[in-house]
Design a protein around this motif. Structure first.
Motif, PDB file in Angstrom:
ATOM      1  N   LEU A 151      20.031  98.064 -23.080  1.00  9.74           N
ATOM      2  CA  LEU A 151      20.574  99.417 -23.034  1.00  9.74           C
ATOM      3  C   LEU A 151      21.803  99.526 -22.133  1.00  9.74           C
ATOM      4  CD1 LEU A 151      17.676 102.029 -23.010  1.00  9.74           C
ATOM      5  CD2 LEU A 151      19.616 101.930 -24.544  1.00  9.74           C
ATOM      6  N   ILE A 152      21.968  98.563 -21.242  1.00 11.38           N
ATOM      7  CA  ILE A 152      23.125  98.568 -20.361  1.00 11.38           C
ATOM      8  C   ILE A 152      24.424  98.511 -21.166  1.00 11.38           C
ATOM      9  CG2 ILE A 152      23.152  96.068 -20.122  1.00 11.38           C
ATOM     10  CD1 ILE A 152      23.997  98.599 -17.351  1.00 11.38           C
ATOM     11  N   ASP A 153      24.334  97.982 -22.392  1.00 12.65           N
ATOM     12  CA  ASP A 153      25.520  97.849 -23.253  1.00 12.65           C
ATOM     13  C   ASP A 153      25.717  99.060 -24.153  1.00 12.65           C
ATOM     14  OD1 ASP A 153      26.000  95.235 -22.264  1.00 12.65           O
ATOM     15  OD2 ASP A 153      24.481  94.447 -23.639  1.00 12.65           O
ATOM     16  N   PHE A 154      24.852 100.066 -24.008  1.00 17.47           N
ATOM     17  CA  PHE A 154      24.920 101.239 -24.872  1.00 17.47           C
ATOM     18  C   PHE A 154      26.130 102.087 -24.487  1.00 17.47           C
ATOM     19  CE2 PHE A 154      23.160 105.347 -26.521  1.00 17.47           C
ATOM     20  CZ  PHE A 154      22.974 104.916 -27.816  1.00 17.47           C
ATOM     21  N   SER A 155      27.012 102.324 -25.446  1.00 20.58           N
ATOM     22  CA  SER A 155      28.281 102.998 -25.137  1.00 20.58           C
ATOM     23  C   SER A 155      28.207 104.513 -25.294  1.00 20.58           C
ATOM     24  CB  SER A 155      29.402 102.446 -26.037  1.00 20.58           C
ATOM     25  OG  SER A 155      29.080 102.630 -27.404  1.00 20.58           O
ATOM     26  N   HIS A 156      27.279 105.015 -26.126  1.00 20.48           N
ATOM     27  CA  HIS A 156      27.182 106.457 -26.348  1.00 20.48           C
ATOM     28  C   HIS A 156      26.334 107.111 -25.258  1.00 20.48           C
ATOM     29  CE1 HIS A 156      29.055 106.490 -30.347  1.00 20.48           C
ATOM     30  NE2 HIS A 156      28.469 105.324 -30.517  1.00 20.48           N
ATOM     31  N   GLN A 157      26.488 108.415 -25.133  1.00 19.29           N
ATOM     32  CA  GLN A 157      25.674 109.176 -24.198  1.00 19.29           C
ATOM     33  C   GLN A 157      24.256 109.309 -24.750  1.00 19.29           C
ATOM     34  OE1 GLN A 157      26.496 110.728 -21.056  1.00 19.29           O
ATOM     35  NE2 GLN A 157      28.157 109.233 -21.245  1.00 19.29           N
ATOM     36  N   SER A 172      19.368 105.335 -32.824  1.00 20.26           N
ATOM     37  CA  SER A 172      18.023 105.128 -33.382  1.00 20.26           C
ATOM     38  C   SER A 172      17.660 103.648 -33.398  1.00 20.26           C
ATOM     39  CB  SER A 172      17.945 105.701 -34.802  1.00 20.26           C
ATOM     40  OG  SER A 172      18.113 107.093 -34.806  1.00 20.26           O
ATOM     41  N   ALA A 173      18.667 102.806 -33.686  1.00 24.51           N
ATOM     42  CA  ALA A 173      18.430 101.362 -33.715  1.00 24.51           C
ATOM     43  C   ALA A 173      18.026 100.848 -32.336  1.00 24.51           C
ATOM     44  CB  ALA A 173      19.684 100.634 -34.211  1.00 24.51           C
ATOM     45  N   PHE A 174      18.707 101.322 -31.291  1.00 23.31           N
ATOM     46  CA  PHE A 174      18.357 100.921 -29.931  1.00 23.31           C
ATOM     47  C   PHE A 174      16.926 101.336 -29.601  1.00 23.31           C
ATOM     48  CE2 PHE A 174      22.797 100.068 -28.666  1.00 23.31           C
ATOM     49  CZ  PHE A 174      22.586  99.004 -27.808  1.00 23.31           C
ATOM     50  N   LEU A 175      16.586 102.583 -29.911  1.00 21.96           N
ATOM     51  CA  LEU A 175      15.247 103.088 -29.596  1.00 21.96           C
ATOM     52  C   LEU A 175      14.166 102.330 -30.362  1.00 21.96           C
ATOM     53  CD1 LEU A 175      15.931 106.929 -29.484  1.00 21.96           C
ATOM     54  CD2 LEU A 175      15.462 105.416 -27.560  1.00 21.96           C
ATOM     55  N   THR A 176      14.425 102.058 -31.641  1.00 18.80           N
ATOM     56  CA  THR A 176      13.452 101.327 -32.454  1.00 18.80           C
ATOM     57  C   THR A 176      13.276  99.916 -31.934  1.00 18.80           C
ATOM     58  OG1 THR A 176      14.079 102.627 -34.404  1.00 18.80           O
ATOM     59  CG2 THR A 176      12.865 100.590 -34.792  1.00 18.80           C
ATOM     60  N   LEU A 177      14.390  99.279 -31.585  1.00 14.12           N
ATOM     61  CA  LEU A 177      14.339  97.912 -31.063  1.00 14.12           C
ATOM     62  C   LEU A 177      13.559  97.859 -29.753  1.00 14.12           C
ATOM     63  CD1 LEU A 177      15.338  95.062 -31.700  1.00 14.12           C
ATOM     64  CD2 LEU A 177      17.346  95.520 -30.303  1.00 14.12           C
ATOM     65  N   ILE A 178      13.775  98.846 -28.888  1.00 16.20           N
ATOM     66  CA  ILE A 178      13.054  98.899 -27.616  1.00 16.20           C
ATOM     67  C   ILE A 178      11.565  99.103 -27.856  1.00 16.20           C
ATOM     68  CG2 ILE A 178      12.718 100.266 -25.522  1.00 16.20           C
ATOM     69  CD1 ILE A 178      15.754 100.814 -25.626  1.00 16.20           C
ATOM     70  N   SER A 179      11.236  99.934 -28.841  1.00 17.55           N
ATOM     71  CA  SER A 179       9.841 100.202 -29.156  1.00 17.55           C
ATOM     72  C   SER A 179       9.141  98.956 -29.691  1.00 17.55           C
ATOM     73  CB  SER A 179       9.743 101.336 -30.181  1.00 17.55           C
ATOM     74  OG  SER A 179       8.397 101.570 -30.547  1.00 17.55           O
ATOM     75  N   HIS A 232      26.392  99.852 -35.638  1.00 19.24           N
ATOM     76  CA  HIS A 232      26.771 100.761 -36.722  1.00 19.24           C
ATOM     77  C   HIS A 232      27.798 101.782 -36.228  1.00 19.24           C
ATOM     78  CE1 HIS A 232      26.298 103.661 -40.043  1.00 19.24           C
ATOM     79  NE2 HIS A 232      25.811 102.643 -40.723  1.00 19.24           N
ATOM     80  N   LYS A 233      28.709 102.164 -37.107  1.00 15.22           N
ATOM     81  CA  LYS A 233      29.769 103.111 -36.723  1.00 15.22           C
ATOM     82  C   LYS A 233      29.232 104.518 -36.473  1.00 15.22           C
ATOM     83  CE  LYS A 233      30.948 104.059 -41.569  1.00 15.22           C
ATOM     84  NZ  LYS A 233      32.015 104.027 -42.596  1.00 15.22           N
TER      85      LYS A 233
END
Length: 353
Positions: free
Chosen positions: A180-186, A164-171, A156-157
């Motif tokens: 998470l290695i591909d996560f571009s934001h801080q 939030s999507a990353f955190l929910t997916l991990i949960s 999502h832009k």
């Protein structure tokens, strides 16, 4: 000036007065509507609380539960959004506060009350806030069937939605922690806390690509990777952590300094001593804290030299504390003629004086 006052009194002031009166009227009407609605809301909430509690603590009978739920829907304004939201909030509250076998019925209730459909509408909303509310609902309900609806939001832009999507997916799917290695934001501190909380609760296995995290271009991934190495007591990347003591980012260096003590990386001692003068006060104090756990004679000599060179007063006490931790007998034979240091030694050894 007189012309401006004239137009203000003639045009602007009446508009402001009308707007103020309209605002008061709206507030009064909304309050009146709420007072009328409140008894209905409280009555529905009471019925919902009672029904859900009964369902959760009753022996599970699929057909009987389906029948009772369909009958219950007719006793409340179920088609209203506020009613569905009320049911969902109560389910989430119970799910987060109950443990054991009683939680087995939650997904069944979530589906039978069509609440997953309600959540999907939030996820498909054009508003980022509502998307995040929908993800929170899936995460709170631990509803893994919702993963397919989360995945598209990873790109999502809006950064907050993506996070939030990353955190929910991990949960929902802890194995996805590797992504998470591909996560571009801080990653924010709050998100870090959420991730660590997920690890504690779900006993998640260590990501297989953790060694890649600490060489990422994203400093927040590096810091989280260091924390995970400490969490899993992972010592295969000690050499990398030592190299991170000279990283360009001060906060990364701080995490690496902390990890050195936690993982007992004794070979980092000389690097910490060398790096000390290049650090700010916060990192210097953390170096003292780490040397107090892994320091040898080299650290003793280094700290003694700092004290002899009249180190800044604001770190002198910490230097004495560190040296005392490394060698509790050191000050029995050194700095005996230094009144300031002896006062600090007395304070360190008897902190209540």
């Amino acid at each position: 000036m007189d012309v401006l006052i004239y137009y203000f009194v003639l045009i602007i002031l009446p508009v402001l007065i009308c707007g103020f009166i309209l605002l008061i009227a709206i507030l009064i009407i909304n309050r009146f509507r709420y007072d009328l609605f409140k008894p209905k809301l409280e009555a529905a909430k009471s019925e919902i609380d009672s029904f859900l509690t009964n369902m959760i603590f009753s022996p599970f009978d699929k057909n009987l539960f389906k029948t009772e739920i369909q009958q219950f829907k007719k006793t409340i304004p179920f088609e209203k959004k506020w009613c569905k939201k009320l049911i969902l909030n109560e389910l989430i509250f119970l799910k987060l506060n109950l443990k054991g076998e009683v939680t087995n019925n939650f997904h069944f209730l979530y589906e039978q009350f069509d609440l997953f459909e309600y959540t999907k509408k939030l996820l498909n909303s054009k508003y980022s806030y509502l998307k995040r509310v929908g993800m929170y609902q899936l995460e709170s309900m631990d509803y893994k069937k919702g993963i397919d609806f989360i995945t598209p939001l990873l790109n999502h832009k809006n950064g907050r939605v993506k996070s939030s999507a990353f955190l929910t997916l991990i949960s929902l799917k802890p194995k996805k922690l590797e992504s998470l290695i591909d996560f571009s934001h801080q990653i924010t501190i709050a998100e870090e806390i959420n991730i660590m909380d997920i690890l504690h609760q779900q006993k998640t296995k260590m990501p297989s690509n953790l060694d890649h995290w600490v060489v990422s271009e994203n400093t927040s991934i590096i810091k989280l990777g260091i924390k995970l190495m400490m969490f899993y007591n992972y010592t295969n990347e000690n050499e990398t952590i030592v190299k991170l003591l000279k990283h360009n980012d001060k906060s990364v260096r701080f995490e690496a300094i902390s990890a050195v003590k936690f993982l007992f990386i004794y070979e980092a001692e000389s690097v910490l001593i060398e790096q000390f003068n290049y650090e700010d006060k916060e990192n210097q104090l953390e170096i003292f804290n780490t040397l107090s756990g892994i320091g040898t004679t080299d650290s003793e000599n280094f700290i003694a030299q700092l004290l002899e060179n009249k180190t800044a007063e604001n770190i002198k006490l910490d230097a004495v504390y560190c040296l005392n931790k490394i060698n509790p007998h050191y000050f029995e034979d050194h700095f005996l003629d230094n009144e300031d240091v002896q006062k600090m030694v007395k304070h360190v050894k008897t902190p209540y004086l």
